[in-house]
Design a protein around this motif. Structure first.
Motif, PDB file in Angstrom:
ATOM      1  N   VAL A 281     -57.394 -48.491  27.945  1.00  0.00           N
ATOM      2  CA  VAL A 281     -58.923 -48.463  28.526  1.00  0.00           C
ATOM      3  C   VAL A 281     -59.885 -48.356  27.214  1.00  0.00           C
ATOM      4  O   VAL A 281     -59.508 -47.917  26.150  1.00  0.00           O
ATOM      5  N   TRP A 282     -61.244 -48.719  27.627  1.00  0.00           N
ATOM      6  CA  TRP A 282     -62.137 -48.710  26.656  1.00  0.00           C
ATOM      7  C   TRP A 282     -63.004 -47.556  26.993  1.00  0.00           C
ATOM      8  O   TRP A 282     -63.608 -47.387  28.145  1.00  0.00           O
ATOM      9  N   VAL A 283     -63.255 -46.950  26.073  1.00  0.00           N
ATOM     10  CA  VAL A 283     -64.187 -45.566  26.137  1.00  0.00           C
ATOM     11  C   VAL A 283     -65.469 -45.860  25.394  1.00  0.00           C
ATOM     12  O   VAL A 283     -65.458 -45.807  23.828  1.00  0.00           O
TER      13      VAL A 283
ATOM     14  N   ILE B 134     -69.296 -55.649  29.357  1.00  0.00           N
ATOM     15  CA  ILE B 134     -68.770 -54.315  29.789  1.00  0.00           C
ATOM     16  C   ILE B 134     -68.427 -54.717  31.337  1.00  0.00           C
ATOM     17  O   ILE B 134     -67.188 -54.374  31.661  1.00  0.00           O
ATOM     18  N   ARG B 135     -69.429 -55.563  31.984  1.00  0.00           N
ATOM     19  CA  ARG B 135     -69.114 -55.700  33.268  1.00  0.00           C
ATOM     20  C   ARG B 135     -67.766 -56.798  33.396  1.00  0.00           C
ATOM     21  O   ARG B 135     -67.090 -56.799  34.609  1.00  0.00           O
TER      22      ARG B 135
ATOM     23  N   SER C  85     -78.249 -58.091  26.958  1.00  0.00           N
ATOM     24  CA  SER C  85     -77.559 -58.603  28.100  1.00  0.00           C
ATOM     25  C   SER C  85     -76.277 -58.998  28.058  1.00  0.00           C
ATOM     26  O   SER C  85     -75.338 -58.853  28.639  1.00  0.00           O
ATOM     27  N   GLN C  86     -75.960 -59.529  26.573  1.00  0.00           N
ATOM     28  CA  GLN C  86     -74.652 -59.761  26.396  1.00  0.00           C
ATOM     29  C   GLN C  86     -73.697 -58.702  26.343  1.00  0.00           C
ATOM     30  O   GLN C  86     -72.598 -58.639  27.009  1.00  0.00           O
ATOM     31  N   CYS C  87     -74.170 -57.380  25.957  1.00  0.00           N
ATOM     32  CA  CYS C  87     -73.415 -56.239  26.193  1.00  0.00           C
ATOM     33  C   CYS C  87     -73.267 -55.868  27.438  1.00  0.00           C
ATOM     34  O   CYS C  87     -72.126 -55.514  27.681  1.00  0.00           O
ATOM     35  N   LEU C  88     -74.199 -55.763  28.254  1.00  0.00           N
ATOM     36  CA  LEU C  88     -73.875 -55.497  29.401  1.00  0.00           C
ATOM     37  C   LEU C  88     -72.917 -56.471  30.268  1.00  0.00           C
ATOM     38  O   LEU C  88     -72.033 -55.904  30.871  1.00  0.00           O
TER      39      LEU C  88
ATOM     40  N   ALA D 272     -72.986 -49.483  33.664  1.00  0.00           N
ATOM     41  CA  ALA D 272     -72.207 -50.686  33.510  1.00  0.00           C
ATOM     42  C   ALA D 272     -70.613 -50.543  33.461  1.00  0.00           C
ATOM     43  O   ALA D 272     -69.833 -51.180  34.050  1.00  0.00           O
ATOM     44  N   CYS D 273     -70.431 -49.181  33.405  1.00  0.00           N
ATOM     45  CA  CYS D 273     -68.925 -48.752  33.255  1.00  0.00           C
ATOM     46  C   CYS D 273     -68.187 -48.627  34.540  1.00  0.00           C
ATOM     47  O   CYS D 273     -68.884 -48.206  35.465  1.00  0.00           O
ATOM     48  N   ASP D 274     -67.039 -48.695  34.524  1.00  0.00           N
ATOM     49  CA  ASP D 274     -66.135 -48.350  35.842  1.00  0.00           C
ATOM     50  C   ASP D 274     -66.134 -46.673  35.927  1.00  0.00           C
ATOM     51  O   ASP D 274     -66.359 -46.442  37.152  1.00  0.00           O
ATOM     52  N   VAL D 275     -66.058 -46.112  35.176  1.00  0.00           N
ATOM     53  CA  VAL D 275     -65.840 -44.640  35.278  1.00  0.00           C
ATOM     54  C   VAL D 275     -67.016 -43.960  34.179  1.00  0.00           C
ATOM     55  O   VAL D 275     -67.287 -44.307  32.984  1.00  0.00           O
TER      56      VAL D 275
END
Length: 242
Positions: free
Chosen positions: A32-34, A72-73, A66-69, A97-100
């Motif tokens: 996972v990415w944190v 992440i999405r 915008s690229q960073c969002l 934008a994160c899942d958790v």
């Protein structure tokens, strides 16, 4: 595997370019990415010095944000934001934008843009997936900071954890979220982004076609057969062949 991605304390073209690079280089096939801040804050948003100077850096900075969002999405791995301190403006967008989203009790969240004659327009694009539109609008209109408990109540935060408990919570989430392979993570993200553009009949038709396509995939069928014949969960089989 927990892969930590450092979030800059303020967002400028330089720091956003570095963040985009970190997201692009993050492992795409495991764990996972944190997203984590540094020091006493997660991220306080746009570098106001850039806006005050009205330089040509503003448009590239917004494009980089915008690229960073988007990265992440569309991430091929599940994403977790661990917030320990202030998240404001664009920092809230990175969180949403994160899942958790995990937050410690000392965390705060705010959208102060309107106080400076701005609007959290990019932030709202991801925030309204987590927070009811009326609540998101009120956060933007009031520009007030809310604590972690209030953020959890409105849906921005999934769990409030102490700093000491954060490590064990991340380990638990990593075990749970790592079971889905990267291709299916990416497919789920594409489908979730596609859904709002379809009306109800089109959602049903496209959903049926997508499910039929996945069922016909031989790797999917092989994993299902092994589960039925041997009781072996598909994610364990993938780990054995990793």
């Amino acid at each position: 595997t927990v892969h930590e991605i450092a979030i800059p304390p303020t967002l400028s073209l330089e720091t956003l370019t570095a963040l985009a690079d970190s997201l692009a280089r993050a492992p795409r096939d495991r764990g996972v990415w944190v997203l984590m801040g540094s020091g006493d804050r997660f991220c306080s948003g746009m570098d106001l010095g850039v806006a005050a100077g009205a330089t040509c850096e503003v448009d590239p900075s917004l494009s980089a944000y915008s690229q960073c969002l988007d990265a992440i999405r569309r991430a091929p791995r599940p994403t977790i934001a661990l917030v320990n301190g202030e998240a404001a403006g664009g920092g809230v967008g990175l969180v949403a934008a994160c899942d958790v989203v995990l937050a410690t009790p000392r965390s705060t969240f705010a959208l102060p843009e309107a106080l400076f004659g701005l609007l959290p327009s990019l932030v709202l694009a991801v925030l309204i997936d987590r927070v009811p539109a009326q609540r998101a609008r009120l956060l933007a209109l009031s520009a007030a900071s809310i604590d972690a408990a209030a953020a959890a109540q409105c849906g921005l935060v999934d769990a409030v954890v102490t700093a000491d408990a954060a490590t064990s919570e991340l380990a638990s989430l990593e075990r749970s979220l790592s079971r889905v392979d990267s291709e299916r993570v990416a497919a789920l993200r594409r489908w979730m982004l596609e859904l709002p553009d379809l009306d109800w009949p089109a959602q049903l038709a496209r959903g049926s076609a997508l499910t039929a396509e996945l069922v016909k995939d031989e790797r999917t069928r092989s994993g299902i057969r092994r589960f039925l014949d041997e009781g072996a969960p598909p994610w364990l089989a993938r780990q054995e062949h990793a």
